[in-house]
Enzyme design. Structure first.
Site, PDB file in Angstrom:
ATOM      1  N   GLU A 143      14.634 -15.126   0.736  1.00 41.80           N
ATOM      2  CA  GLU A 143      15.038 -16.334   1.632  1.00 41.80           C
ATOM      3  C   GLU A 143      13.955 -17.322   1.498  1.00 41.80           C
ATOM      4  O   GLU A 143      14.134 -18.368   1.915  1.00 41.80           O
ATOM      5  CB  GLU A 143      14.837 -15.884   3.135  1.00 41.80           C
ATOM      6  CG  GLU A 143      15.791 -14.528   3.443  1.00 41.80           C
ATOM      7  CD  GLU A 143      15.581 -13.774   4.813  1.00 41.80           C
ATOM      8  OE1 GLU A 143      14.671 -14.426   5.584  1.00 41.80           O
ATOM      9  OE2 GLU A 143      16.088 -12.986   4.722  1.00 41.80           O
ATOM     10  N   ASP A 150       0.847  -1.138  -0.102  1.00 41.24           N
ATOM     11  CA  ASP A 150      -0.042   0.047   0.084  1.00 41.24           C
ATOM     12  C   ASP A 150       1.008   1.260   0.037  1.00 41.24           C
ATOM     13  O   ASP A 150       2.012   1.560   0.791  1.00 41.24           O
ATOM     14  CB  ASP A 150      -0.997   0.079   1.290  1.00 41.24           C
ATOM     15  CG  ASP A 150      -1.815   1.047   1.327  1.00 41.24           C
ATOM     16  OD1 ASP A 150      -2.989   0.898   0.470  1.00 41.24           O
ATOM     17  OD2 ASP A 150      -1.989   1.822   2.224  1.00 41.24           O
TER      18      ASP A 150
END
Ligand code: BGC
Length: 572
Positions: free
Chosen positions: A282, A231
């Site tokens: 990751e 956002d």
């Protein structure tokens, strides 16, 4: 008739072979996916309280499978006082009881993944709710404290600090600063809120804020989400010294035009997204970051999706383009140049929870800046009956374009903007902060109709609905469209099925000449074949070449394409 004029190649378009290994660069799912935006409070209400919820979403996943989408993006369902419909987050790692529980989210994720649907969740990093524990601590701790340093507190200007620190205005109207009362009862510092006063902005130069958001990302990644829609991704970093915004008059839109706005698009935001890119890396499985960044041009938007930053950015210049063939062609060409140039897919979007639905917007006769909305007294009311035709044609064009496309819940039903909501039903902070001058965004957020004959059109079992649904929506309900091959629902299903079978979403686009300036004509060479797309944006019928019609946005006979209609043609 169809001489090639120019070719735009999506340099990173995957081949079928590349698709077999989803981790190979260039073949990630989000490069070509159709992503369906769920606005949870208006999608499906299982509990019956009139607000949609997570179990409601889980119960409707099969409808999304039959629609043919690849992924969903959920607007916020986190703990929140709901002053801005959940974009005011009080706890980023919990579910608001209105929407269900964390266990409901886990179940929804598992059910979606079991059906091959990926799930993107919303991340709101620019600001929290004023009910967030950090903000409460900041109020209690006082000026100069570490607690205040997580937000943008400043002393006021003027003799007694009675003037706001600068002249910035809230996107929702009114000043972007609110003064607090200190513990001793005296008027004190001011805090920045680019949106509602209940949405204080974080200070992103503070490492504590940076670390907290890494933790939040990992919390949701560990639960198995496939990515984040970020956002206000252009707003996190503010210009050093918080200078006045000059000129002071144009602060009410998210894009800020071409001028340099001290809180939009500052260079420092990119380092944040490089950091998050590493966090996502990751994890396996092509997790994606998508930027909600209202920037005036495609070239500026492309800066958010450089190889080590976000993976997608909403193409708002495309969304804001009027129903005009030359303008549409230009923004498509620019997008297919600018995004692939930085290794990212182009994206396409026509509607979302912040803009007038495109079944109304494309027939507006006056400009309507993002977020302003329309109501009974707005200038430029949509031309009756024209909006839906144009919307169906525009979607037919959009879903053929190379790149990833976003579809907002209800557009597959052809829902229009609800213009005549009663004033006392409106809830958007924009409506209140502009003293009712701007209607705001409630008109595109009305709960969607599932069943023509059920209370609240099947949105909730009790008939409750947090915004009133129009009395004439029964023919738009999913149940009413099921049996009608000419319905908007079936158009979307056909487009998505054909997109999948032909490999559209990837491929190479070439513009075709000779159809006239009011016509969009292009061919996409995709893995499963070539498709020619012709859209009549003018005022006269257009002669089509002899070819098999794969999908048409309106039924028509003979070789003449009617006005405000688009087709996909099978091409050798
Ligand atoms: C969201 C809006 C929200 C605003 C503040 C946006 O751009 O899409 O719905 O009001 O950010 O969070």
């Amino acid at each position: 008739m169809d001489a090639m004029t120019s070719t735009t190649t999506s340099a990173f378009a995957p081949s079928a072979a590349e698709n077999s290994d989803e981790r190979r660069p260039g073949s990630e799912w989000w490069r070509t996916a159709v992503i369906y935006q769920i606005y949870p409070r208006s999608f499906a209400d299982a509990s019956g309280d009139g607000i949609g919820d997570i179990p409601g979403i889980t119960a409707r996943l099969d409808d999304l499978v039959s629609l043919g989408v690849d992924a969903v993006w959920l607007s916020p369902f986190y703990r929140s006082p709901q002053n801005d419909a959940g974009y005011d987050v009080a706890d980023y790692c919990d579910v608001d009881p209105l929407f269900g529980t964390l266990a409901d989210v886990d179940e929804m994720l598992a059910e979606a993944h079991g059906r091959g649907i990926r799930v993107i969740v919303d991340l709101v990093p620019n600001h929290s709710s004023d009910r967030h524990v950090w903000f409460q601590e900041a109020l209690a701790a006082g000026p100069g404290s570490a607690e205040r340093a997580r937000y943008m507190f400043r002393d006021g200007r003027g003799e007694d600090g009675e003037l706001p620190p600068n002249n910035w205005e809230s996107v929702f109207g009114g000043p972007a600063w609110t003064r607090v009362t200190e513990a001793d009862g005296r008027p004190g510092q001011w805090y920045l809120h680019l949106f509602d006063s209940s949405q204080p902005d974080f200070d992103w130069s503070n490492p504590v804020v940076q670390e907290e958001f890494r933790r939040i990302l990992r919390f949701w990644l560990d639960r198995g989400v496939d990515g984040f829609r970020v956002d206000v991704a252009h707003g996190l970093v503010k210009s050093d010294g918080l200078p006045d915004h000059l000129p002071a008059v144009d602060a009410d839109s998210m894009g800020g035009g071409d001028e340099d706005v001290p809180y939009w698009g500052q260079e420092g935001v990119h380092e944040i997204y490089r950091d998050w890119n590493r966090v996502l890396a990751e994890y396996g499985g092509d997790r994606a970051l998508c930027a909600e960044a209202w920037l005036p041009t495609v070239d500026k938007t492309a800066l958010w999706v450089r190889p080590d930053e976000m993976h997608q950015a909403f193409n708002f210049p495309y969304l804001m383009t009027a129903w005009d063939a030359a303008a549409i062609r230009e923004v498509i060409s620019e997008s297919l140049r600018a995004f692939p140039a930085v290794g990212a897919p182009a994206t396409w979007v026509l509607s979302n929870h912040d803009v007038v639905r495109h079944a109304s917007r494309l027939a507006l006769t006056a400009e309507n800046p993002q977020g302003h909305g329309i109501g009974p007294d707005s200038p430029g009311q949509p031309i009756p009956d024209v909006g839906l035709r144009r919307a169906r044609a525009a979607t037919t064009v959009m879903l053929a374009l190379p790149g990833s496309a976003y579809v907002y819940q209800g557009e597959e039903l052809g829902l229009p903007e609800v213009i005549d909501l009663p004033d006392d039903a409106r809830q958007d902070p924009t409506w209140f902060r502009t003293a009712h001058e701007r209607y705001g965004r409630d008109g595109c957020r009305v709960p969607i109709p599932w069943d023509a004959d059920a209370p609240a059109y099947g949105f909730s079992p009790t008939g409750a609905s947090w915004l009133p649904q129009p009395a004439d929506w029964a023919p738009l309900a999913r149940s009413a469209q099921e049996g009608d091959a000419d319905s908007t629902l079936w158009l979307y299903r056909s487009l998505l099925a054909t997109r999948r079978s032909t490999g559209l979403g990837a491929g190479t686009l070439e513009w075709l000449d000779g159809y006239g300036e009011d016509v969009l004509a292009f061919r996409v060479q995709a893995e499963g074949g070539a498709v020619t797309v012709i859209a009549n944006v003018g005022t006269e019928p257009v002669a089509l070449p002899a070819a098999t019609v794969l999908v048409a946005s309106e039924p028509f006979e003979g070789g003449l394409l009617p006005v405000d209609t688009a087709v996909w043609l099978a091409t050798d």
